[in-house]
Design an enzyme around this catalytic site. Sequence first.
Site, PDB file in Angstrom:
ATOM      1  N   ASP A  27      55.182  -2.561 -15.863  1.00  0.00           N
ATOM      2  CA  ASP A  27      56.505  -2.292 -16.192  1.00  0.00           C
ATOM      3  C   ASP A  27      56.575  -1.829 -17.421  1.00  0.00           C
ATOM      4  O   ASP A  27      55.828  -1.983 -18.306  1.00  0.00           O
ATOM      5  CB  ASP A  27      57.387  -3.801 -15.692  1.00  0.00           C
ATOM      6  CG  ASP A  27      58.754  -3.340 -15.499  1.00  0.00           C
ATOM      7  OD1 ASP A  27      59.304  -2.107 -16.071  1.00  0.00           O
ATOM      8  OD2 ASP A  27      59.471  -4.269 -14.861  1.00  0.00           O
TER       9      ASP A  27
HETATM   10  C1  BGC Z   1      62.501  -2.398 -15.393  1.00  0.00           C
HETATM   11  C2  BGC Z   1      61.693  -1.389 -14.597  1.00  0.00           C
HETATM   12  C3  BGC Z   1      62.043   0.015 -14.470  1.00  0.00           C
HETATM   13  C4  BGC Z   1      61.765   0.442 -15.700  1.00  0.00           C
HETATM   14  C5  BGC Z   1      61.829   1.980 -16.145  1.00  0.00           C
HETATM   15  C6  BGC Z   1      62.268  -1.801 -16.706  1.00  0.00           C
HETATM   16  O1  BGC Z   1      62.782  -2.289 -17.659  1.00  0.00           O
HETATM   17  O2  BGC Z   1      62.272  -3.620 -15.180  1.00  0.00           O
HETATM   18  O3  BGC Z   1      62.395  -1.974 -13.290  1.00  0.00           O
HETATM   19  O4  BGC Z   1      61.511   0.739 -13.495  1.00  0.00           O
HETATM   20  O5  BGC Z   1      62.271  -0.532 -16.719  1.00  0.00           O
HETATM   21  O6  BGC Z   1      63.123   2.293 -16.523  1.00  0.00           O
END
Ligand code: BGC
Length: 760
Positions: free
Chosen positions: A290
């Site tokens: 993530d």
């Molecule tokens: C989230 C993800 C997301 C990623 C990219 C993160 O903060 O937890 O679900 O895909 O950001 O935007």
Amino acid sequence: MRPESSTIPALRSTLLAGFLVCLTVNDAMADMSDQAIERRVSELLGQMTLEEKVGQMNQVHSEGPSAVDHLRHSIQSGNIGSILNLVDVGAVNELQRIAVEESRLGIPLMVGRDVIHGFKTVMPIPLGQAASWNPDIVREGARVAALEAATAGINWTFAPMIDISRDARWGRIAEGFGEDAYLVSEMAVAMVEGFQGQDLTAPGSIAACAKHFAGYGAVESGRDYATTNVSEYEMRNYYLRPFKAAVDAGVTTLMASFADINGVPATGNEFLMRQVLRDEWGFDGFVVSDWDSVRQLAIHGLTANDRDSALAAATAGVDMEMFGQSYLQHLPDLVEDGSIDIATINAMVANILRAKFRLGLFENPYTDTSGLPEIANEHALATVQKAALQSVVMLKNDHDTLPLSPEQLDSVAIIGPLADAPYEQLGTWIFDGDRELSVTPLQAIQDMLRKKVSVRYVRAMDTSRSRISEAFDEAVEVASDSDVVLLFLGEESILSGEAHSRADINLPGDQAELVRRVREAGKPVVAVIMAGRPLTLTNIVDQVDAILFAWHPGTMGGPAIADLLFGIESPSGKLPVTFPRMVGQIPIYYNQKNTGKPPSAETVIHIDDIDQHAPQTSFGMTAFHLDAGYTPLFAFGHGLSYGSFEYDNLRVENPEVRPGGMLRVSVDLANTGKAAADEVVQLYVRDLVGNVTRPIRELKGFRRVRVEPGETTAVDFELHTDDLAFYGRDHKLITELGDFHLWIGGSSETDLRAEFRIVE
Ligand code: BGC
């Protein structure tokens, strides 16, 4: 509305040359079989330097017009495997060209974006989509989203989010499909199929990403990013099941969760990513971290610094780092000093290259928008409208207040902060959602009633959180002068989603007071609630005559709601998640365990009824709260209809079935009402005795069926004994012999029961 067809003019000739080269390559390499791809992966890997390998494992964020200049050099040097958040087809094509033509090995880029429930045209939030219990519409919605996203050069979405959650406080419950492993799995598969299409290489097919692996939905007290503690029993029997289903459906990627899970943050969790995902499930796509979650391992306290974090995440099986660049900075040294084996790196890079080959990016890295349908075309709008229509759940409808009949109305009052809020109805995670496309309920109702009925609108509150009640008098006045009041309440989109958890999940601001005041007018009151989560509606539920719970319904929420209010269609959504009476009941979910002291209506005592001098004894007491009892406000699977459904004649054709056999079950469903309607028929089972205790009910099947007034239809289910398998004491999947109960009905509270047995 189509965005400009490909690219920067100066690039055209180069691109054309690119396409020609691709055509030749394409001809020579049309073999997309697993063996052919493996051969190409290992040939390519054999030519890569360590730095180029680590480059593939690096994903960078870039947006805006400067992206090309900003990333040019790193891409030329082979230091970037993927970008995210660049939404400009010209710039993406140019970056692909740089990758393909100007880097040594010409490896194309994965271009990622959070396309969660639509691109420009927006579906209901995923929790709403789950309420449709219709995988077909979820698949079609994802298809529409993929085709639109592809016009921007996006070839990878970070969806579906398939975290099971039993906690409505958690803001991200909006992004997932609810509390049940079976329902979430069905929706997960449908969404993966929609994004990826039948042919991953076809224009408009984009890679999906099942996230967040795993257990993220169990964050303590629903506080986003907080710690999770999930036993292996719960993990395997519930939280992991949708991921397994997504893997079996061919999902290209997975994303590791931010959260600490049982003491080892998911991004550094070998058990999840090596043992379960690779060894047990045989997943051969890739895992992305993530956002910066690799470096966060040090903040968690699992590692001391970025170098150790890179080592921990790579060892655990995170193939690509999203943002952060600790891989880029430290993996080469970690390989050089022997901390991590080059074979491990090779396997991870192979996972990434394999995905790129499967997507056909080596054959055609470029986006040609002329081959893609227009944004927000008729089909796209019809799809999101149908999804909205089927996602709305009618929670109550006293005295058949709904549907409203325009012929019997002179005037309608529309009141509330969400009646005409084009942006808010789209919900969370709509980076690219176009609010200009939204049709609000106010617009749709005005359009539908066209001057035949007088429609008066009082917003009454600026936002759902407002505590200024100055306009309430006007709302009451308009309500008094109208035949019926439609109250549009709920939460703005920003009150749910990532990092937007709430501890109090009542209607925010002074909305309950607005309901109380409007009630004074003495007119029938219908509440239409838009929200990103279940709300505790205990303080308003008795104040209104009917409730439509519409989630955040997306672009075409307005027309869908208008059709339901005025009976053009019947509500057919069913809750994918339990609605608590009070926050203190959380976690509350339908598939609980029986406990040794199961509660019942006879054993519950209310706090107000306890005698002050009653003896302190547990005799006869059971598992309930003195102030909330043990039942939810609205149960999982609940949802009313304008049809009148009667279930009868539940029969199990073969009540004794051997392991490996198929159980055949059917029920007669009659619509004795006056309206044609869809009903979602649900099948639950209980395994009475297990080597680990089993839930009191578990969803094992559902079907959405249309029944005309006066019609009776037989609804059949087939259940394989494998569908009854569970992870037992030694965490192995088993199907045990023994007795089962089976229920069919229109909610998890159905009491139409049959029995069967698995015999030797
Ligand atoms: C989230 C993800 C997301 C990623 C990219 C993160 O903060 O937890 O679900 O895909 O950001 O935007």
